[in-house]
Design a protein around this motif. Structure first.
Motif, short mmCIF file in Angstrom:
data_model
loop_
_atom_site.label_atom_id
_atom_site.label_comp_id
_atom_site.label_asym_id
_atom_site.label_seq_id
_atom_site.Cartn_x
_atom_site.Cartn_y
_atom_site.Cartn_z
N UNK A 85 0.83 -1.21 0.00
CA UNK A 85 0.00 0.00 0.00
C UNK A 85 0.86 1.26 0.00
N UNK A 86 0.47 2.23 -0.82
CA UNK A 86 1.18 3.50 -0.88
C UNK A 86 0.82 4.33 0.36
N UNK A 87 1.84 4.66 1.15
CA UNK A 87 1.64 5.48 2.34
C UNK A 87 2.08 6.92 2.08
N UNK A 88 3.16 7.07 1.33
CA UNK A 88 3.65 8.41 1.04
C UNK A 88 4.10 8.54 -0.40
N UNK A 89 3.87 9.71 -0.98
CA UNK A 89 4.33 10.03 -2.33
C UNK A 89 5.38 11.13 -2.22
N UNK A 90 5.98 11.49 -3.36
CA UNK A 90 7.03 12.49 -3.35
C UNK A 90 6.65 13.76 -2.60
N UNK A 91 7.50 14.17 -1.65
CA UNK A 91 7.26 15.38 -0.87
C UNK A 91 6.63 15.11 0.48
N UNK A 92 6.07 13.92 0.71
CA UNK A 92 5.46 13.58 1.99
C UNK A 92 6.53 13.27 3.03
N UNK A 93 6.23 13.59 4.28
CA UNK A 93 7.08 13.18 5.40
C UNK A 93 6.32 12.13 6.20
N UNK A 94 6.89 10.95 6.28
CA UNK A 94 6.26 9.83 6.96
C UNK A 94 7.07 9.50 8.21
N UNK A 95 6.40 9.51 9.37
CA UNK A 95 7.08 9.32 10.65
C UNK A 95 6.41 8.21 11.44
N UNK A 96 7.20 7.40 12.07
CA UNK A 96 6.69 6.38 12.99
C UNK A 96 7.26 6.64 14.37
N UNK A 130 10.55 0.09 15.38
CA UNK A 130 11.72 0.65 14.72
C UNK A 130 11.35 2.04 14.19
N UNK A 131 11.56 3.07 14.98
CA UNK A 131 11.17 4.42 14.55
C UNK A 131 11.86 4.83 13.26
N UNK A 132 11.17 5.62 12.45
CA UNK A 132 11.76 6.16 11.23
C UNK A 132 11.13 7.51 10.93
N UNK A 133 11.85 8.28 10.20
CA UNK A 133 11.40 9.61 9.80
C UNK A 133 11.88 9.81 8.37
N UNK A 134 10.97 9.67 7.42
CA UNK A 134 11.34 9.64 6.00
C UNK A 134 10.68 10.79 5.25
N UNK A 135 11.50 11.56 4.56
CA UNK A 135 10.99 12.55 3.62
C UNK A 135 11.06 11.90 2.24
N UNK A 136 9.91 11.61 1.67
CA UNK A 136 9.86 10.86 0.40
C UNK A 136 10.39 11.74 -0.73
N UNK A 137 11.45 11.28 -1.42
CA UNK A 137 12.00 12.07 -2.53
C UNK A 137 10.99 12.19 -3.68
N UNK A 138 11.10 13.22 -4.49
CA UNK A 138 10.23 13.36 -5.66
C UNK A 138 10.35 12.15 -6.58
N UNK A 139 9.22 11.70 -7.10
CA UNK A 139 9.23 10.59 -8.03
C UNK A 139 9.39 9.23 -7.37
N UNK A 140 9.23 9.17 -6.04
CA UNK A 140 9.37 7.90 -5.34
C UNK A 140 8.17 7.69 -4.41
N UNK A 141 8.03 6.45 -3.91
CA UNK A 141 6.88 6.08 -3.08
C UNK A 141 7.36 5.35 -1.83
N UNK A 142 6.68 5.61 -0.72
CA UNK A 142 6.91 4.87 0.52
C UNK A 142 5.75 3.91 0.69
N UNK A 143 6.05 2.61 0.80
CA UNK A 143 5.01 1.58 0.79
C UNK A 143 5.10 0.68 2.01
#
Length: 223
Positions: A85-96, A130-143
Motif C-alpha cells: 500500500x502507498x503510504x507516502x508520495x514524493x514530498x510527503x514526510x512519513x514518521x513512525x 523501529x522508529x523512522x522519519x522519512x521525507x519521500x523524494x520526488x518521483x518515489x513512493x513509501x510503501x
C-alpha cells in the motif's frame, strides 16, 4: 451465382469485424490489466495468500496515497513483484509513530497528521518498534504492507532512499472494479464467435457451390 457471391462477401465482412473486435479486446486486456496471485502474508487481512487480485495498469505518476499497488523491486525481492500500500508520495514526510509502541495504539504520522488506517491487521499501525522519519523524494513512493507486524516493506530498507521505490517501478493498481475487463472479455468472445460463424458460412457456401446440379426427370420416357 450472384446470391452465392453476396453470401461470401457477407461472410468476409463478418469475419473481418470478428477479427478486429477480438484483436482489439485482447490487446486492451493484455495491456490494461493483469491478474496476479498474492504470495505472502504482508497484506493480511486485506488480501491473503493465494488470493487472486486484478491489477489495472497505471502510469508512473498515477499512484495515490492509500492505493494498493503491484510494483517491481528485483534488488529487494529476488525478482518477484510485490503488492503493498502507498503510504507516502514524493514530498510527503512519513514518521513512525505516535502512541504507545507495542500496544497496538501507535499510529503512523504523514505530514504531521496521524493516519486512520482501518485496513491494518488488528489495528496495529507499526508493531516493529523501529522508529523512522522519512521525507519521500520526488518521483518515489513509501510503501507498507497491511500486516505491519509481518511485512518486509519500506521499513526494511530505510538506508536506501528512506526505503522508498521509484514510482516507475509500479506495474499497476489493485482494483475491485471488474466491469471493464469483463466487458472486454465478452467482446473478445463475441469477436471469436463472429469469426467462427463467418468461417462456417464460407465453408457452407463453398460446399453448395461445388455440389453438382442434378436434374430429376419427372416425365415418362415413352409417352
Amino acid at each position: 451465382m450472384d446470391g452465392m457471391r453476396r453470401v461470401m462477401v457477407a461472410a468476409w465482412l463478418v469475419g473481418l469485424v470478428g477479427v478486429a473486435l477480438a484483436a482489439t479486446s485482447l490487446v486492451s486486456l493484455r495491456e490494461g490489466y493483469k491478474l496476479v496471485s498474492v504470495r505472502g502474508e504482508s497484506m493480511r487481512p486485506t488480501y491473503d495468500i493465494g488470493d487472486s487480485v486484478l491489477v489495472e495498469r497505471i502510469g508512473a505518476d498515477e499512484a495515490r496515497r492509500g492505493d494498493v499497488v503491484l510494483y517491481e523491486a528485483p534488488d529487494r525481492y529476488r525478482g518477484a513483484d510485490v503488492v503493498q500500500r502507498v503510504i507516502g508520495v514524493g514530498g510527503d514526510r512519513v514518521v513512525c509513530c505516535v502512541g504507545a509502541a507495542g500496544t497496538g495504539a501507535e499510529r503512523i504520522v504523514r505530514n504531521g497528521k496521524p493516519l486512520v488506517e482501518p485496513y491494518v491487521r488488528d489495528g496495529v499501525g507499526d508493531g516493529l518498534r523501529q522508529p523512522y522519519d522519512v521525507l519521500v523524494p520526488p518521483g518515489r513512493l513509501f510503501l507498507l504492507g497491511d500486516h505491519r507486524m509481518n511485512a518486509r516493506d519500506s521499513r526494511a530498507f530505510v538506508s536506501d532512499h528512506g526505503g522508498t521505490v521509484p514510482a516507475g517501478a509500479v506495474v499497476g493498481r489493485v482494483t475491485g472494479d471488474y466491469a471493464v475487463p469483463v466487458l472486454l472479455a465478452l467482446l473478445l468472445l463475441l469477436g471469436l464467435a463472429l469469426l467462427l460463424g463467418a468461417a462456417l458460412i464460407a465453408i457452407g457456401a463453398r460446399t453448395v457451390r461445388r455440389r453438382p446440379s442434378v436434374l430429376t426427370r419427372w416425365w415418362p420416357e415413352h409417352l
